[in-house]
Design an enzyme around this catalytic site. Structure first.
Site, PDB file in Angstrom:
ATOM      1  N   GLN A  20       1.042  -1.131  -0.310  1.00 16.76           N
ATOM      2  CA  GLN A  20      -0.085  -0.232   0.148  1.00 16.76           C
ATOM      3  C   GLN A  20       0.963   1.296   0.272  1.00 16.76           C
ATOM      4  O   GLN A  20       1.314   2.052   1.365  1.00 16.76           O
ATOM      5  CB  GLN A  20      -1.063  -0.431   0.955  1.00 16.76           C
ATOM      6  CG  GLN A  20      -2.289   1.036   1.284  1.00 16.76           C
ATOM      7  CD  GLN A  20      -2.951   0.645   0.677  1.00 16.76           C
ATOM      8  OE1 GLN A  20      -3.560   0.376   0.283  1.00 16.76           O
ATOM      9  NE2 GLN A  20      -3.237   2.480   0.299  1.00 16.76           N
ATOM     10  N   ASP A  63      10.461  11.805  -1.300  1.00 15.46           N
ATOM     11  CA  ASP A  63       9.899  11.045  -0.572  1.00 15.46           C
ATOM     12  C   ASP A  63      10.401   9.942  -0.659  1.00 15.46           C
ATOM     13  O   ASP A  63      10.132   8.648  -0.578  1.00 15.46           O
ATOM     14  CB  ASP A  63       8.378  10.549  -0.866  1.00 15.46           C
ATOM     15  CG  ASP A  63       7.675  10.304   0.310  1.00 15.46           C
ATOM     16  OD1 ASP A  63       7.814  10.634   1.130  1.00 15.46           O
ATOM     17  OD2 ASP A  63       6.482   9.597  -0.113  1.00 15.46           O
TER      18      ASP A  63
END
Ligand SMILES: *[C@@H]1O[C@H](CO)[C@@H](O)[C@H](O)[C@H]1NC(C)=O
Ligand SMILES: *[C@@H]1O[C@H](CO)[C@@H](O)[C@H](O)[C@H]1NC(C)=O
Ligand SMILES: *[C@@H]1O[C@H](CO)[C@@H](O)[C@H](O)[C@H]1NC(C)=O
Ligand SMILES: *[C@@H]1O[C@H](CO)[C@@H](O)[C@H](O)[C@H]1NC(C)=O
Ligand SMILES: *[C@@H]1O[C@H](CO)[C@@H](O)[C@H](O)[C@H]1NC(C)=O
Ligand SMILES: *[C@@H]1O[C@H](CO)[C@@H](O)[C@H](O)[C@H]1NC(C)=O
Ligand SMILES: *[C@@H]1O[C@H](CO)[C@@H](O)[C@H](O)[C@H]1NC(C)=O
Ligand SMILES: *[C@@H]1O[C@H](CO)[C@@H](O)[C@H](O)[C@H]1NC(C)=O
Ligand SMILES: *[C@@H]1O[C@H](CO)[C@@H](O)[C@H](O)[C@H]1NC(C)=O
Length: 825
Positions: free
Chosen positions: A515, A632
């Site tokens: 996820q 990120d």
């Protein structure tokens, strides 16, 4: 400069030596005709030091030495370092006028005799570690016939003098051991050069490797390390008879400390840590690559950001090609050649480490003007300065050769006055005049603007609005997308929804492998048996068309071993998907944070992963055609292939920078707690250095097997960064290492990685290294790694201020959370 404590993990100075087997202590001294045999020792009156025969390391040769009495054998002095005794037959024998070291009962290896006749000679081991030969009733140090303090090996004890006795001509320097098993003279020597302008020099053979000085009355120029501090008091003393460096310990009674030059050429001040029974390096004299001798060549000025060299003002690189290839050794040359008869002058350069080859001008106590006059009289005088070497109010120091080994030293550097051609002086004067003229013009304009105030306000508002509009259109990646796809015909394979649906069993739960921040990831099998990973962007995710196209463009252009390979995309009505190669080993976080799987990662695997990430990131930052900030970087975005090669993934919020652009500010702070750099989290500023920060966090997480965000320690509320920094300062960085990681691993490598990790997470953006120097430091075991400063976000709570909703007291609730924030302004 902070006062750092850290462990000397590479310190081979603790020589385990076999204790004499039948230790029989005579006393603290030998008198006439007494003999100390191998196996017997002298112990100083305060039980601090012991003298006897020992074998270093695995050697079986015997040496006469002095070591600390109560701790693991640490030899501080060796008598016969060049002439070992091969068996246990050695003895130290007092004669009527001195002493001799004998082997095989009769063969003299080394002896010291007094030139004058001694009545009752005594050889005594004093409690400061000094072995002295003296008349029994003469306790005056001036009257010692001989002392081991005059015969330094590799260790300087408190009270020992490094330097010159001008009266006797004695010159004392330190020479490293050859190896842990062999105390004979090694490659490195550390000495106080030239009594007139004393400087500290570390040489390897005859080559200078490091140099600090000359002494300027406060410090050895270019070094703040040897100044007073809470642990020891360094002292420099210069008189007509003696010029030397020495030190005293503040807590003399209880603290054991010494100053050594190791066989690897490190100069360290060590203290004995009683709690952990280890030597701790309190000061390392070598701080960074700029300390290395002559890094920047003649007239080059070293800056500790990389390092990098710049020419002094008025000079240009001698060979611009070499210079751009980061070979600075050729140095710089003058813009204008000197013409001594034609009115040369002097230009002041402040905040510098003074160059090598200084000379004391014949007459002392001159004023600055007199010193300048003296220097300008002699055409070969290249520079001068006024410093207080000998404590008599100021010494005029001059240089008669090219100026080498300078560095920028803003915190306590010296002024240097360099001879410059008349033309250069004129251009400096012109520049000054221009500046003044510009100032005047600006003032006039301001006055006029003031008068036209109202008009001015209107104009400014108009400009601001226009600039804002322009900025918005610049920041719109959508426009970039259109332009770039028009420019370059990207051959993006498009997958149909049908193909992907079949490949992933209609996106069944069983095929779901993860996820991500913007939606689930599925494993799929194409009809041609190729395994793929499909990232299906959730429709309500933050990633709109904007991020999607951004990622597509970015990743389609990027190809590198350490980046995940992109296969294509799928756009179907509201559905958007990205297709990547499938990597069987999932992401890094599924290893390092998993109690059982992390055991599979031995050190060399972890190091391989760290290096791979660094290479991938370096490619993003500078080697690809674009400059890309990932924004990120985190453990769950590092995927591992079947051979555990790391691959950076998830470019959803990456940004492209123009070649010239170095920093940008965003109102949308998107990233992951625990990995965001302070300047990004607080004010939205991001640059390659914010990726470097995240990389540093990743390094420390990989080494420790612990998450930064969600780190918890019973003794303090620091996060992983703070914890690592604390251990580093306490000199026990290895405590950070994941307990399940099995030895043997290279302690050097691990510590270097921790150090580099800490460098990457430093609070100040400027202090953080670039990825190219990170890679250099990681991959090269001889690279000099600077000392890290305090990290940003040491305390878990310090990043909480940004988002009050998701960060409860329990840090475990917030792990691995990708956050999107809009700052208020
Ligand atoms: C060494 O140990 C002895 C006995 O244990 C003690 O009396 C002495 O004070 C110690 N010396 C030092 C310098 O700690
Ligand atoms: C120091 O010791 C060595 C022998 O180890 C000797 O050759 C040398 O002369 C000594 N120097 C002084 C100053 O005592
Ligand atoms: C030991 O030997 C080396 C080279 O053989 C010499 O330079 C050095 O002075 C010697 N040291 C002593 C203390 O004799
Ligand atoms: C002492 O004797 C041994 C053998 O008995 C010999 O190998 C050694 O070389 C001798 N030592 C010296 C310094 O001559
Ligand atoms: C010192 O005296 C001893 C004995 O008197 C002698 O064997 C030795 O050779 C002498 N050493 C020197 C350097 O004169
Ligand atoms: C150290 O001192 C010895 C003599 O005491 C000398 O031979 C040697 O050259 C010195 N080394 C340096 C680097 O000055
Ligand atoms: C230097 O040494 C002399 C004599 O050894 C001493 O009197 C003087 O106080 C010392 N100076 C400093 C600054 O330590
Ligand atoms: C200039 O100084 C150098 C070094 O001290 C000296 O060798 C030379 O003779 C001097 N030249 C003149 C003209 O004084
Ligand atoms: C240095 O010179 C100044 C005047 O030029 C004088 O007052 C001072 O006493 C001198 N200092 C020394 C240590 O000679």
């Amino acid at each position: 400069m902070g006062f750092l404590l850290f462990l000397s993990w590479w310190c081979f100075c603790i020589f385990s030596a076999s204790h004499p087997s039948t230790a029989a202590t005579v006393s603290d001294s030998l008198t006439k005709n007494q003999v100390l045999k191998d196996g017997q020792t002298l112990v100083s009156s305060g039980q601090r030091f012991e003298l006897g025969f020992f074998s270093p390391g695995s050697s079986r040769h015997r040496y006469l030495g002095i070591w600390y009495k109560n701790i693991t054998i640490t030899v501080v002095w060796v008598g016969n370092r060049n002439n070992s005794i091969t068996d246990l037959s050695g003895s130290l024998s007092m004669g009527s006028n001195g002493f001799s070291l004998l082997a095989n009962k009769s063969e003299t290896i080394w002896s010291v005799n007094s030139t004058r006749v001694l009545e009752s000679p005594i050889l005594q081991l004093l409690d400061n570690g000094n072995l002295v030969l003296r008349e029994e009733n003469n306790h005056d140090p001036e009257g010692y016939v001989w002392q081991s303090f005059d015969n330094i090996t590799d260790t300087l004890l408190p009270g020992m003098k490094l330097g010159w006795n001008l009266k006797t001509g004695l010159y004392r320097n330190m020479t490293s051991w050859l190896s842990a098993d062999d105390p004979s003279a090694g490659d490195y020597s550390f000495s106080l050069d030239s009594p007139e302008t004393p400087q500290l020099v570390l040489s390897k053979g005859t080559q200078k490797q490091y140099r600090w000085g000359p002494w300027d009355g406060v410090r050895f120029s270019g070094s703040n390390e040897l100044r007073s501090n809470p642990v020891f008091v360094p002292m420099f003393n210069s008189s007509r008879d003696e010029v030397y460096y020495t030190f005293e310990v503040v807590d003399q009674a209880s603290l054991l400390s010494r100053f050594v030059v190791t066989q690897d050429g490190l100069i360290q001040y060590l203290t004995w840590g009683k709690s952990n029974n280890e030597w701790v390096a309190v000061v390392n004299l070598q701080r960074d690559s700029c300390d290395r001798y002559g890094t920047c060549g003649p007239y080059g000025n070293c800056y500790n950001d990389g390092p990098s060299c710049k020419c002094l003002k008025g000079f240009t690189p001698k060979s611009p090609e070499d210079w751009s290839r980061i070979d600075w050794s050729g140095g710089c040359v003058r813009n204008w050649d000197l013409e001594c008869e034609n009115g040369d002058g002097f230009v002041k350069y402040g905040g510098k480490k003074l160059p090598d080859h200084s000379h004391l001008a014949a007459s002392r106590n001159l004023s600055l003007e007199e010193c300048e006059a003296e220097c300008s009289r002699n055409c070969s005088c290249m520079a001068f300065t006024l410093i207080d070497i000998h404590g008599n109010g100021g010494d005029c120091v001059m240089w008669f050769a090219d100026l080498v080994d300078m560095r920028n030293f803003p915190s306590g550097g010296d002024d240097l006055y360099i001879r410059m051609a008349k033309k250069e002086l004129e251009s400096i004067a012109d520049a000054k005049r221009n500046k003044r003229v510009k100032m005047i013009i600006i003032i006039v304009i301001c006055a006029i603007t003031g008068m036209l105030l109202f008009g001015g306000i209107g104009w400014c508002t108009f400009r601001m609005i226009r600039a804002k509009r322009r900025g918005e259109s610049l920041n719109n990646p959508y426009r970039d997308f259109i332009e770039e796809t028009q420019e370059e015909d990207l051959e993006l394979p498009l997958f149909s929804l049908e193909t992907l649906s079949t490949a992933t069993n209609e996106f069944s739960f069983r095929n779901k492998i993860g996820q991500g921040g913007f939606g689930p990831v599925y494993k799929g099998l194409l009809p041609n048996r190729q395994e793929i990973a499909v990232k299906r962007l959730s429709q309500d995710s933050g990633q709109g068309l904007r991020e999607f196209k951004n990622e597509v463009i970015l990743i389609a252009k990027l190809q590198h071993r350490n980046l995940v390979k992109f296969l294509g995309c799928c756009i179907h009505e509201e559905e958007r998907m990205l297709i990547y190669e499938y990597l069987p080993n999932k992401s890094l976080d599924s290893f390092i944070f998993d109690p059982t799987r992390r055991k599979l990662l031995a050190w060399n695997k972890r190091f391989h992963i760290i290096l791979g990430i660094a290479r991938g990131l370096l490619y993003l930052h500078q080697d690809s055609r674009l400059r890309i900030i990932h924004r990120d970087l985190k453990a769950s975005n590092i995927l591992l292939d079947s051979e555990m090669n790391p691959k950076i993934s998830d470019f959803g919020i990456a940004r492209i920078f123009g070649a010239e652009q170095t920093q940008e500010r965003t109102k949308r702070v998107i990233g992951t707690y625990g990995y965001m750099s302070p300047e990004y989290a607080m004010s939205g500023h991001f640059s390659v250095k914010s990726d470097v920060f995240s990389f540093g966090v990743l390094v420390l997480e990989t080494i420790s097997g612990k998450k930064n965000w969600g780190f918890w320690h019973p003794d303090h509320d620091l996060n992983l960064l703070g914890h690592a920094w604390k251990l580093w300062n306490e000199g026990i960085p290895l405590e950070l290492v994941d307990a399940v990681m099995e030895e043997p691993y290279s302690v050097n490598e691990v510590v270097r990685c921790i150090q580099v990790g800490l460098l990457c997470v430093q609070k100040r953006v400027e202090d953080r290294p670039t990825m190219s120097s990170v890679l250099l430091m990681l991959a090269n075991e001889n690279a000099i790694v600077p000392q890290p400063k305090e990290p940003g976000f040491c305390i878990e709570g310090s990043s909480k201020g940004m988002d009050t909703s998701s960060s409860g007291k329990n840090p475990h609730t917030a792990n691995e959370l990708t956050v999107t924030m809009l700052d208020g302004r």
